[in-house]
Structure formats: structure tokens, C-alpha cells
Design an enzyme around this catalytic site. Structure first.
Site, PDB file in Angstrom:
ATOM      1  N   ALA A 231       0.841  -1.192   0.000  1.00 20.71           N
ATOM      2  CA  ALA A 231       0.000   0.000   0.000  1.00 20.71           C
ATOM      3  C   ALA A 231       0.877   1.244   0.000  1.00 20.71           C
ATOM      4  O   ALA A 231       2.115   1.154   0.024  1.00 20.71           O
ATOM      5  CB  ALA A 231      -0.925  -0.012   1.209  1.00 20.71           C
TER       6      ALA A 231
ATOM      7  N   VAL B 194       3.459  -5.547   3.336  1.00 20.61           N
ATOM      8  CA  VAL B 194       3.288  -6.720   4.198  1.00 20.61           C
ATOM      9  C   VAL B 194       4.002  -7.914   3.572  1.00 20.61           C
ATOM     10  O   VAL B 194       3.828  -8.202   2.388  1.00 20.61           O
ATOM     11  CB  VAL B 194       1.795  -7.045   4.412  1.00 20.61           C
ATOM     12  CG1 VAL B 194       1.640  -8.243   5.349  1.00 20.61           C
ATOM     13  CG2 VAL B 194       1.059  -5.833   4.965  1.00 20.61           C
TER      14      VAL B 194
ATOM     15  N   LYS C  94       4.072  -6.313   8.864  1.00 13.54           N
ATOM     16  CA  LYS C  94       3.709  -5.065   8.210  1.00 13.54           C
ATOM     17  C   LYS C  94       4.814  -4.048   8.474  1.00 13.54           C
ATOM     18  O   LYS C  94       5.074  -3.685   9.627  1.00 13.54           O
ATOM     19  CB  LYS C  94       2.370  -4.560   8.757  1.00 13.54           C
ATOM     20  CG  LYS C  94       1.814  -3.327   8.057  1.00 13.54           C
ATOM     21  CD  LYS C  94       0.423  -2.998   8.612  1.00 13.54           C
ATOM     22  CE  LYS C  94      -0.179  -1.781   7.910  1.00 13.54           C
ATOM     23  NZ  LYS C  94      -1.535  -1.476   8.421  1.00 13.54           N
TER      24      LYS C  94
ATOM     25  N   ASP D 147     -12.563   2.266   7.876  1.00 17.78           N
ATOM     26  CA  ASP D 147     -12.190   2.110   6.465  1.00 17.78           C
ATOM     27  C   ASP D 147     -12.425   0.664   6.021  1.00 17.78           C
ATOM     28  O   ASP D 147     -11.488  -0.041   5.647  1.00 17.78           O
ATOM     29  CB  ASP D 147     -10.720   2.501   6.270  1.00 17.78           C
ATOM     30  CG  ASP D 147     -10.327   2.595   4.804  1.00 17.78           C
ATOM     31  OD1 ASP D 147     -11.211   2.821   3.960  1.00 17.78           O
ATOM     32  OD2 ASP D 147      -9.132   2.427   4.492  1.00 17.78           O
TER      33      ASP D 147
END
Length: 551
Positions: free
Chosen positions: A131, A136, A150, A285
Site C-alpha cells: 500500500a 506486508v 507489516k 475504512d
């Protein structure tokens, strides 16, 4: 605008955003970052018209802060055209991954090379996901447990902090220049972005979120989240249980494995209502990339952004949902006013407020999930409350964003039915019938007490008013609501008539003065008559122009 002018405009105040200097927010650093932003904006021809594809590419090049903004805008069809929203949805997909060497170096910087060898038996070079903020990787601990690691992208916190510092300065200046009731409070938006940044870039907070979410949902068999390895977590590294499941976005694979899509959608939504209305701790989210299905369980794998609601806010939001569910504009009006943190009772036009709510409920209340644009619905609610001088609490923003995102997530699963009605059913099912009856009796008793007290007070006041009336002491002070506009128009009409009378008087008076002999003349006309005619002409021209301009 030239580079130097833009920089001088933004950094004139030179205020620091972080007093502890945790991030590099010096003037020099922000100036360098602003030059980079400006060059990228010019590269994508933003000021000369930009296509949806170029807009998405520009946000990707600008960095994680702008990617986050683009992800939010992708759900706001009331702000951007649909074609832009559809293009920005691609920002929810994975970003280009960093090399394994870069991520391993970030781990070594955090743990040290020696301790890394003591902790990890192996780390998969291929990322599970990448992201804008973190990456990850699958790994195996020395103890043999398979985990997901992560890792925050190097330098991302500093760059995001600099971006938000620049946004804060721009928002502060824009708010001073643009005034009006319909103006979005940009300072609040940027402050919310800053709070979200601090929470999302501190993985220790996410570790706390995972543990609290697991505790609150421990009795729910179909909802879970990864286990956290607390001793291995830090601000920039999060180690948690590896979850191997099916992405909720992979509808065909879910059907192939025998899952009922309708059941998944209803359970997901019902639990989300529980998070908001019962726990006051909810995923802010819940897009498809954050949710997996494994062994009959729905697994939230990313809890970086969580919302919280106080008991008062939970009750207020529940009252609003209930009012929408039963299609009652009067209940919705009362719920919005009681939920508000600030309101100007003297400025509220209650009749118009109710009429607008009637129209809104008729437009949205019976719409099926496939056609319901919750973002537009909530935007209409916000616009209506702002125009009525009613300020809703800041927590409503994260709730609204979460519901909008969840609506998009469950749309492939629930083919019919109203999303508000489903949440309203949760409210009804969660209520204890005995408690509901007891509350109703208590409310009725309180209403009767208030009514009796009001009647006794009214009798006392009416007796006093009658005594004053018989003595000639009664005076009435009356205000007609909504009379300001007619009185303003009437005042303009009277002003025009007054000017017309003055013009006529000047013409008549000047004409009479012509026959009075005088030694001072202008173009053969006595001076007093000349100036009288001139004044009458100027005033006549003004009245004619004003009539033409104003209609």
C-alpha cells in the site's frame, strides 16, 4: 503562479506544525517538498484541465497523503463526477512494491541485524500486499509460527507530515479569505487528516486496535481479526498472525467455495451496526481490501483506522437511523437537533426544515441498495443542517465515511433491501422489550408531568395577563418571522419614490427660477436653475439605471 510567489504566499507565517519536532517540518524542508509538489502538478497539466486518468496518476506521484485523499474522494460522488470517482477507485488497489532489500533494511534498522536472525527463521521476498503507507511480507518465526509482518515504507511519515503541514497553512489562509455558511471548514478537515495520520502511522496504536477489536467481538463466531505479537511490534513494524483466506472482493471464489453471498453481506452489515451502535468502536475504512473470509469467518486484517463514538453520540446516531428507517421527518428533525453540538434556535425555520426532510426521506428512504448513494444522502443531511445553523459533532464524519465505504463493500452481496432499514432492524432486535416498555412508560410519565406543570403555569400567566388587560397595562411585542425580505423590498420601493419626488421638485423649482431675473447665468440659464436641472438629471439617470439593473 511562479514558484517563488507561491512559496512566499504559503510560508509567510512560517508556523511549525509539530512542537516536538518529531518530523522534519522546518521551513527549508517544507519549501523543498512544495517545489516537488508544484513540479508534479505542472507535469500532469492540472491547471489546464486534467483527465480522470491523469488525476489518478498525479495523486499516485504526489505520494501517500494524496493517495489517501484520492481514496476518500472516490466515495464522494457529490464532490466529483462519477467518471473521476470510478478512476480513483483504482487507488484502492495495491501500489508498486518496494524491493525486498529496502524492506529488509527497514526491518534491520528497527530490530538490528543480530536480533532479526534471532526472531525470524525466514521472510518471503514477495510481498503479500503493498500500500501507499506500508508493505506486508509473510514470515516464519524461529518458534515456527507463520506471521504477517507489516513494515512502514521508509521516509513515508516525514513526507506525509510535510504534506499535511502545507495543507494546514493553505486551509488556514483559505478559511480567512472565503466566508459563508456553506463553506466547508477546511481547518477541521486538515486536523482530522492529521489525527488520522498520527493514528495510521503508529503501528502500536493498530496493535491496540486489534486487541480491543478481538475483545469486543470474542463472543461473535463469524467475526475475528489476526492475533498480535505485541513484543515484536513498534511504531513502524507490526507483527501479527498470518491469515490465509479469500478476499471479500473475490465473489466468484466465495461462490465456488459454497458461501452464501446474501448471508455474508447481512452478517457483515449487522456486525458493523453493532460496532457503531453498541461498541462505539468501529472500523472506519472497511473497504474490500481489508476484509477476508476464512473457515466461515469474516476477518478484518487491517485496523489502522478506527472510529470511536461516545455513549451520547451512539444514542444520537441510533435515533437518526431509526427516524430514517420509519420515514418520520419530525423524529429525524428532533434527532438531528438533539445530536447537534451547536445550534441557533432563533435562526432555524422549523417549517422549512421539516419540508426539506420530507423531500429527502421520500427521495432516499425506499431506494434499493444497488441504487442508493449514501454519500449523496449524507451530504444532503450535512448541507441541510449547515443551512439551518445546526452543527453536528465531528464523530459523524468518520461514521459517515465508514458507512459509505461499507455500502460499496456489501453491494455485491445484498441484492435487495434498504441499507438503512437493515441497520434499523438491528436497532429493533437489540432492544429488550421490557426495557423498551419501561422506557416508554417513563417517557409518558415525564410528558404528563411536564404537561401538568405547563398547564398550571399557563393558568397563572393568563390570570396575570387578564389583570393587566383590564388596567390598560398590557403591551404586545410581536415579531413576524420571515418579514425581513419583504421589508427590504418595500424600503427600496419607498427610496425610489422619494427620489422621484425630489426629481420632480427640482424640475418644477428650477423652471420657476428661470423667470426670476439674475445676473449670474450659465448657457443663458440662471445659475440656480442650471444646478437644479443638473441635479434632477443626475438623480433621474440614477433611478432609471437602478430600475433597469434590479428589474
Amino acid at each position: 503562479m511562479p514558484d517563488n510567489t507561491l512559496l512566499k504566499y504559503i510560508f509567510k507565517s512560517g508556523s511549525e506544525m509539530d512542537p516536538e519536532h518529531k518530523f522534519d517540518l522546518s521551513r527549508k524542508a517544507r519549501t523543498k517538498r512544495l517545489r516537488e509538489i508544484y513540479s508534479l502538478v505542472r507535469k500532469h497539466r492540472f491547471f489546464s484541465g486534467i483527465t480522470p486518468e491523469e488525476f489518478r496518476a498525479m495523486l499516485e506521484d504526489l505520494g501517500p497523503s494524496f493517495v489517501k485523499i484520492g481514496q476518500t474522494l472516490s466515495t464522494r460522488s457529490e464532490i466529483l463526477p462519477k467518471v473521476y470517482c470510478e478512476e480513483l477507485e483504482k487507488l484502492q488497489a495495491e501500489c508498486d512494491p518496494l524491493s525486498y532489500e529496502q524492506m529488509r533494511q527497514a526491518l534491520e534498522d528497527e530490530f538490528g541485524a543480530e536480533r532479526m536472525n534471532e526472531l525470524f527463521d525466514a521472510i518471503d521476498p514477495e510481498p503479500l500486499g503493498s500500500a501507499s503507507l506500508a508493505q506486508v511480507h509473510k514470515a516464519r518465526l524461529v518458534s515456527g509460527e507463520v506471521v504477517a509482518v507489516k513494515i512502514q515504507r521508509p521516509g513515508v511519515r516525514v513526507k506525509m507530515a510535510q504534506d499535511i503541514a502545507i495543507m494546514r497553512t493553505l486551509a488556514r489562509r483559505a478559511t480567512r479569505m472565503v466566508k459563508g455558511d456553506q463553506m466547508l471548514n477546511l481547518n477541521d478537515v486538515v486536523e482530522e487528516l492529521w489525527s488520522t495520520f498520527l493514528e495510521e502511522t503508529d503501528f502500536l496504536i493498530e496493535a491496540d486496535n486489534l486487541e480491543e477489536f478481538a475483545r469486543l467481538n470474542k463472543d461473535v463466531r463469524f467475526i475475528t481479526c489476526p492475533k498480535v505479537y505485541r513484543e515484536l511490534c513498534s511504531e513502524s513494524v507490526l507483527v501479527m498472525e498470518y491469515i490465509e483466506g479469500i478476499s471479500i472482493a473475490n465473489v466468484s471464489e466465495l461462490e465456488k467455495q459454497g458461501y452464501e453471498l446474501q448471508e455474508i453481506g447481512e452478517k457483515l452489515l449487522d456486525n458493523y451496526a453493532t460496532q457503531i451502535l453498541d461498541h462505539g468502536f468501529f472500523h472506519a475504512d472497511p473497504h474490500p481490501g481489508n476484509i477476508l473470509v476464512r473457515d466461515g469467518q469474516i476477518v478484518y486484517i487491517d485496523l489502522g483506522i478506527m472510529g470511536r463514538l461516545s455513549p451520547r453520540d451512539r444514542k444520537g446516531f441510533g435515533d437518526i437511523i431509526h427516524a430514517v428507517g420509519v420515514q418520520s421527518s419530525s423524529e429525524l428533525k428532533d434527532a438531528l437537533l438533539s445530536f447537534a453540538v451547536q445550534r441557533d434556535n432563533s435562526a432555524i425555520d422549523h417549517a422549512r426544515f421539516l419540508a426539506d426532510l420530507d423531500i429527502m426521506l421520500s427521495d432516499y428512504g425506499s431506494t434499493e441498495v444497488a441504487d442508493l448513494d449514501i454519500g449523496l444522502f449524507l451530504s444532503d443531511v450535512f448541507a441541510l443542517t449547515r443551512s439551518s445553523k445546526v452543527t453536528l459533532p465531528a464523530s459523524i464524519t468518520s461514521v459517515s465515511r465508514g458507512i459509505v465505504t461499507m455500502e460499496g463493500t456489501i453491494s455485491p452481496f445484498i441484492q435487495s433491501g434498504n441499507i438503512i432499514a437493515i441497520i434499523n432492524n438491528h436497532l429493533k432486535n437489540a432492544q429488550d422489550p421490557l426495557a423498551t416498555a419501561r422506557d416508554a412508560l417513563e417517557d409518558a410519565a415525564l410528558d404528563m408531568r411536564r404537561a401538568a406543570k405547563g398547564l398550571s403555569g399557563a393558568a397563572a400567566y393568563s390570570g396575570e395577563a387578564l389583570r393587566m388587560l383590564t388596567r390598560g397595562q398590557l403591551k404586545v411585542n410581536m415579531e413576524v418571522l420571515g418579514s425581513e425580505a419583504p421589508m427590504t423590498h418595500l424600503s427600496k420601493i419607498i427610496n425610489r419614490l422619494s427620489l422621484a419626488i425630489i426629481v420632480a421638485s427640482l424640475f418644477i423649482g428650477s423652471s420657476l427660477m428661470v423667470f426670476v431675473g439674475t445676473s449670474v447665468t450659465i448657457i443663458g440659464v440662471p445659475a440656480l436653475s442650471f444646478f437644479g436641472y443638473l441635479g434632477a438629471f443626475v438623480l433621474s439617470a440614477f433611478v432609471v439605471v437602478d430600475i433597469i439593473r434590479r428589474g
